[in-house]
Scaffold this active site. Sequence first.
Site, PDB file in Angstrom:
ATOM      1  N   GLY A  17       0.780  -1.230   0.000  1.00 51.91           N
ATOM      2  CA  GLY A  17       0.000   0.000   0.000  1.00 51.91           C
ATOM      3  C   GLY A  17       0.811   1.279   0.000  1.00 51.91           C
ATOM      4  N   ASN A  19       1.424   3.061  -2.568  1.00 53.57           N
ATOM      5  CA  ASN A  19       0.689   4.020  -3.419  1.00 53.57           C
ATOM      6  C   ASN A  19      -0.520   4.590  -2.682  1.00 53.57           C
ATOM      7  OD1 ASN A  19       1.816   4.385  -6.257  1.00 53.57           O
ATOM      8  ND2 ASN A  19       2.031   2.173  -5.926  1.00 53.57           N
ATOM      9  N   ILE A  98      -8.171 -10.006 -10.462  1.00 54.52           N
ATOM     10  CA  ILE A  98      -8.672  -9.632 -11.796  1.00 54.52           C
ATOM     11  C   ILE A  98     -10.113  -9.120 -11.708  1.00 54.52           C
ATOM     12  CG2 ILE A  98      -9.309 -10.637 -14.053  1.00 54.52           C
ATOM     13  CD1 ILE A  98      -6.588 -11.714 -14.043  1.00 54.52           C
ATOM     14  N   ASN A 113      -5.774   2.904 -12.790  1.00 53.28           N
ATOM     15  CA  ASN A 113      -4.784   1.940 -12.305  1.00 53.28           C
ATOM     16  C   ASN A 113      -3.403   2.553 -12.438  1.00 53.28           C
ATOM     17  OD1 ASN A 113      -3.675  -0.670 -11.567  1.00 53.28           O
ATOM     18  ND2 ASN A 113      -3.132  -0.949 -13.730  1.00 53.28           N
ATOM     19  N   HIS A 115       0.448   1.455 -13.071  1.00 55.98           N
ATOM     20  CA  HIS A 115       1.225   0.306 -13.559  1.00 55.98           C
ATOM     21  C   HIS A 115       2.702   0.709 -13.614  1.00 55.98           C
ATOM     22  CE1 HIS A 115       2.007  -3.446 -15.588  1.00 55.98           C
ATOM     23  NE2 HIS A 115       2.816  -2.785 -16.392  1.00 55.98           N
ATOM     24  N   ASP A 156      -4.494  -3.523 -18.714  1.00 55.10           N
ATOM     25  CA  ASP A 156      -3.555  -2.403 -18.930  1.00 55.10           C
ATOM     26  C   ASP A 156      -3.780  -1.709 -20.273  1.00 55.10           C
ATOM     27  OD1 ASP A 156      -2.301  -2.847 -16.438  1.00 55.10           O
ATOM     28  OD2 ASP A 156      -0.960  -4.329 -17.316  1.00 55.10           O
ATOM     29  N   ALA A 185       8.325   8.009  -9.830  1.00 57.60           N
ATOM     30  CA  ALA A 185       7.203   8.080 -10.762  1.00 57.60           C
ATOM     31  C   ALA A 185       5.854   7.785 -10.098  1.00 57.60           C
ATOM     32  CB  ALA A 185       7.443   7.145 -11.950  1.00 57.60           C
ATOM     33  N   GLU A 186       5.654   6.562  -9.607  1.00 59.57           N
ATOM     34  CA  GLU A 186       4.310   6.175  -9.152  1.00 59.57           C
ATOM     35  C   GLU A 186       3.736   7.111  -8.082  1.00 59.57           C
ATOM     36  OE1 GLU A 186       3.507   1.953  -8.512  1.00 59.57           O
ATOM     37  OE2 GLU A 186       5.505   1.524  -9.251  1.00 59.57           O
TER      38      GLU A 186
HETATM   39  C1  GAR Z   1       3.146  -1.001  -7.463  1.00 58.66           C
HETATM   40  O1  GAR Z   1       4.428  -0.957  -8.024  1.00 58.66           O
HETATM   41  C2  GAR Z   1       2.094  -0.983  -8.555  1.00 58.66           C
HETATM   42  O2  GAR Z   1       2.432  -0.164  -9.643  1.00 58.66           O
HETATM   43  C3  GAR Z   1       2.086  -2.433  -8.955  1.00 58.66           C
HETATM   44  O3  GAR Z   1       2.161  -3.129  -7.745  1.00 58.66           O
HETATM   45  C4  GAR Z   1       2.896  -2.354  -6.787  1.00 58.66           C
HETATM   46  C5  GAR Z   1       2.060  -2.226  -5.538  1.00 58.66           C
HETATM   47  O4  GAR Z   1       2.774  -1.591  -4.506  1.00 58.66           O
HETATM   48  N1  GAR Z   1       0.904  -2.748  -9.728  1.00 58.66           N
HETATM   49  C6  GAR Z   1       0.906  -3.584 -10.751  1.00 58.66           C
HETATM   50  O5  GAR Z   1       1.884  -4.225 -11.097  1.00 58.66           O
HETATM   51  C7  GAR Z   1      -0.423  -3.702 -11.473  1.00 58.66           C
HETATM   52  N2  GAR Z   1      -0.266  -4.371 -12.735  1.00 58.66           N
HETATM   53  P1  GAR Z   1       2.044  -0.893  -3.279  1.00 58.66           P
HETATM   54  O6  GAR Z   1       1.088  -1.916  -2.650  1.00 58.66           O
HETATM   55  O7  GAR Z   1       3.181  -0.579  -2.328  1.00 58.66           O
HETATM   56  O8  GAR Z   1       1.340   0.335  -3.751  1.00 58.66           O
END
Ligand code: GAR
Length: 203
Positions: A17, A19, A98, A113, A115, A156, A185-186
Amino acid sequence: MSLNKKTRIAVFVSGGGTNLQALIDAAKRGEIPSGELALVLASNDKAYALTRAAENNIPSVVVKRKDYADQIAYEEAVKAVLAENGIDMIVLAGFMTILSENFTSAYPKRIVNVHPSLIPSFCGAGFYGLHVHEAALEYGVKVTGATVHYVNEIPDGGEIILQKAVEILEGDTAEVLQKRVMEHAEWILLPKAVELVAKKLQA
Ligand code: GAR
């Protein structure tokens, strides 16, 4: 200042979590004025994201795919939770279950989302979490990044909202690269994209 009601946002999570945390921190800084983090929905009760939700007084719920006979029954249960909570917008933030067209078509341009690659590279079925970074390193690309996009029935494949590039450095491991992509980035892109979409939904 807008007089409109804030867009009520549900954040779907499965793991750490970080993000979700980036969204919480951005909201605290006043960077998501059009939206309200109204619910965290986790796919499993071990997700550390649930602790982050609790620490920040965001209501949370766990809905497990395996508790339902089939995909449709599961998705209808998720939809019911969203309706009960008056949710207008969904953010998939590391959500690993999914969602089929039955679900995505019910929320057109209302699901986003994040990615961890520059779509259309290293995306689609099987590309999630660390695997995405392993694939980028194996291919030998010199630049990767993150994408925030709308979610539709194509994995995606929905319209891109924001993207940011991140350099790959000599000697990177998947773990090191994942951390750089998150930090550079994210965690920056996701709050910006969420505000953009939340604002549109208010209009
Ligand atoms: C993140 O890097 C996100 O972009 C990726 O999973 C991670 C979750 O981290 N998502 C995908 O790969 C979706 N296809 P988080 O739980 O620390 O946010």
